[in-house]
Every structure is written in structure tokens, then in C-alpha cells.
Design an enzyme around this catalytic site. Structure first.
Site, mmCIF file in Angstrom:
data_model
loop_
_atom_site.group_PDB
_atom_site.id
_atom_site.type_symbol
_atom_site.label_atom_id
_atom_site.label_comp_id
_atom_site.label_asym_id
_atom_site.label_seq_id
_atom_site.Cartn_x
_atom_site.Cartn_y
_atom_site.Cartn_z
ATOM 1 N N ASP A 134 35.071 -11.765 -17.441
ATOM 2 C CA ASP A 134 35.340 -11.658 -15.809
ATOM 3 C C ASP A 134 34.427 -11.457 -14.880
ATOM 4 O OD1 ASP A 134 38.410 -11.598 -14.527
ATOM 5 O OD2 ASP A 134 37.167 -10.283 -13.547
ATOM 6 N N ILE A 135 34.475 -12.158 -13.818
ATOM 7 C CA ILE A 135 33.312 -11.714 -12.942
ATOM 8 C C ILE A 135 33.804 -10.701 -12.199
ATOM 9 C CG2 ILE A 135 32.258 -12.700 -10.953
ATOM 10 C CD1 ILE A 135 32.904 -15.706 -11.799
ATOM 11 N N ASN A 142 34.390 -14.303 -2.416
ATOM 12 C CA ASN A 142 35.046 -15.156 -1.689
ATOM 13 C C ASN A 142 35.246 -14.694 -0.382
ATOM 14 O OD1 ASN A 142 35.817 -17.087 -3.686
ATOM 15 N ND2 ASN A 142 37.433 -15.945 -4.460
ATOM 16 N N HIS A 147 35.331 -19.459 0.046
ATOM 17 C CA HIS A 147 35.839 -19.924 -1.306
ATOM 18 C C HIS A 147 34.877 -21.114 -1.815
ATOM 19 C CE1 HIS A 147 39.626 -17.946 -1.464
ATOM 20 N NE2 HIS A 147 39.592 -18.086 -0.184
ATOM 21 N N ASP A 151 33.734 -21.086 -5.570
ATOM 22 C CA ASP A 151 33.813 -22.195 -6.466
ATOM 23 C C ASP A 151 32.524 -22.350 -7.391
ATOM 24 O OD1 ASP A 151 36.490 -22.121 -6.098
ATOM 25 O OD2 ASP A 151 36.417 -24.098 -4.630
ATOM 26 N N GLU A 177 39.014 -16.004 -12.071
ATOM 27 C CA GLU A 177 37.702 -15.719 -12.312
ATOM 28 C C GLU A 177 37.498 -15.459 -13.864
ATOM 29 O OE1 GLU A 177 38.761 -12.190 -10.338
ATOM 30 O OE2 GLU A 177 39.422 -13.989 -10.497
#
Length: 256
Positions: A134-135, A142, A147, A151, A177
């Protein structure tokens, strides 16, 4: 009118078929229907024809011959359409199992692959690992940069996770994420080393001059204690959240 022998009106291959199949069949049956042969006209042009043959009371064979060029064309078109539909079916299947942003496998397909891995090790003793990734602070990325940059960060991480993977390893995006690696034939020590290598690589590389970090949870299948795909995913998720709750940017190995 010139008298022509029947054999001179058909192609060599058709004559072989007539001699080896049609005539022997007529000795048993009184009729043969819907046989496709190749007719050769006076200009030596080959024309596809359909032949119906019956044996009359006088013992002679009576042939009805119909040109079927249009039927051949229709058959060819049907084959092309079938091939096109099969190709479209493959494309739709790929869309159904793929995350559209990263091109990685999605969660539903990942669960199927984990189940297959479980079935495989039940027949061939080995172990596999799941790495939940997970980030860290992705919402902040974001909110601060937009966004589109978010992305790009997701695609950047997906590309790193795909690097140097073996043909039987699987990379999936299972949430916003969150990503999962399914690594075949690997023990806990090597799975941890690989996870740490990925974590350090992500930390060192920037995307749009932004540096991100990841937290990782690792679980390795246990031959003595069988778990379902959902159970193994929960164990790796729990280990992931342990990494997040104890400082982030770290790897935690799940304990059974």
C-alpha cells in the site's frame, strides 16, 4: 456433343475421394447426398460443387451436380465471423480480469489464482507468498498534486512491481492504492528480502519529482495449516496494517 468421362470433370483430389469413398459407399447404400467436390470446367477453372448420387433400379448411378460457389463464400464468411467472435471474447475476458489504469490483474482474478496456487501445493509440496502493498499517505498525494499525478504514481509503482518478475509470479491491483504480489515457490526469508528490496527501490525513485513510500505485509503459505484465498489475503492485509500502524515504510511478516 463431345462425350467426356466423369473423371475428367473432377479434380485429381476429387477423383481419389470418389474412388476411395463414394463408390465403396454406393455398394452399401443406394444414395449419397451433399458431397462437396471440385469440378474442373473446360477453361480449367476449379468450381466447388455439391453432388447427390443415387443408384437406380437399372443399377446405374445418377448424379445431380450443383454449383456451390456462394455456399463456399458463406462458409468462409462464417469461419471469419467465428474467428472474430473468438478474438472479441478473448478481449472481453482480458477486460474482465484487468485493472484498466495499470493493466494489472484485478482482485477477483487474483483470488482465483491464489486458489489455484493452494490446489497446486496440495498436490506438489511447496510454498508461495502473498505481499500486500500500500502507498503511504496516498490521499495526501492526490490532495496536494491532483489525481492525474496520483494515477502516475500508481502506474509507476505497478511498473516497479512488474520488473524482474518470474513468468509464474502475479502482480495485481486490488484497491485504490493497494497491490498484491503472488510469488510461487518461495520461502519466508526470500519473500521478506524481496519485499524489502521493492520497498527500498520505491523510496529511491521519484515520479513527477515526488517521492513515495510503501508499506508491505507478507504471508507465506503453511503446509501444516491450510488456509483459503480469503484467509491468506486477510493475513497479509493484517501484516500490512501492522506496518502502517508502526511507522509505515516497512515490511511486516504475518504470523499464523
Amino acid at each position: 456433343m463431345t462425350n467426356l468421362s466423369l473423371s475428367s470433370c473432377f479434380s485429381k483430389a476429387s477423383n481419389i475421394f470418389i474412388d476411395s469413398y463414394i463408390y465403396p459407399l454406393l455398394l452399401i447404400e443406394t444414395a449419397v447426398q451433399e458431397i462437396q467436390l471440385s469440378w474442373v470446367n473446360q477453361q480449367k477453372k476449379v468450381i466447388p460443387v455439391v453432388v447427390n448420387i443415387r443408384i437406380g433400379e437399372d443399377g446405374k448411378s445418377y448424379w445431380s451436380i450443383y454449383e456451390c460457389t456462394n455456399r463456399d463464400k458463406l462458409h468462409s464468411e462464417l469461419i471469419k465471423m467465428k474467428e472474430k467472435l473468438e478474438e472479441q471474447s478473448k478481449e472481453l475476458y482480458q477486460l474482465a480480469i484487468t485493472d484498466p489504469l495499470t493493466g494489472l490483474m484485478n482482485r477477483r482474478e487474483l483470488q482465483k489464482q491464489i486458489t489455484r496456487a493452494i490446489n497446486h501445493i496440495s498436490r506438489n509440496p511447496s510454498t508461495f507468498a502473498l505481499l500486500s502493498i500500500d502507498i503511504d499517505f496516498f490521499k495526501r498525494v492526490n490532495d496536494t498534486h491532483g489525481h492525474q499525478v496520483g494515477d502516475k504514481a500508481l502506474i509507476h509503482l505497478a511498473n516497479i512491481l512488474k520488473e524482474d518478475r518470474r513468468s509464474n509470479d502475479i502482480v495485481a491491483r486490488v484497491g485504490g492504492e493497494e497491490f498484491v504480489l503472488l510469488l510461487s515457490d518461495i520461502n519466508e526469508e526470500d519473500a521478506y528480502k524481496l519485499a524489502e528490496s521493492l520497498r527500498k527501490k520505491v523510496k529511491q525513485e521519484s515520479v513527477n519529482d515526488i517521492y513515495i513510500t510503501i508499506s508491505i505485509g507478507v504471508v507465506v503459505s503453511n503446509e501444516d495449516e491450510k488456509r483459503s484465498a480469503d484467509e491468506l489475503l486477510k493475513l497479509s492485509d493484517d501484516a500490512l496494517y501492522s506496518s502502517k500502524n508502526t511507522g509505515r515504510n516497512k515490511t511486516t511478516v504475518a504470523q499464523y
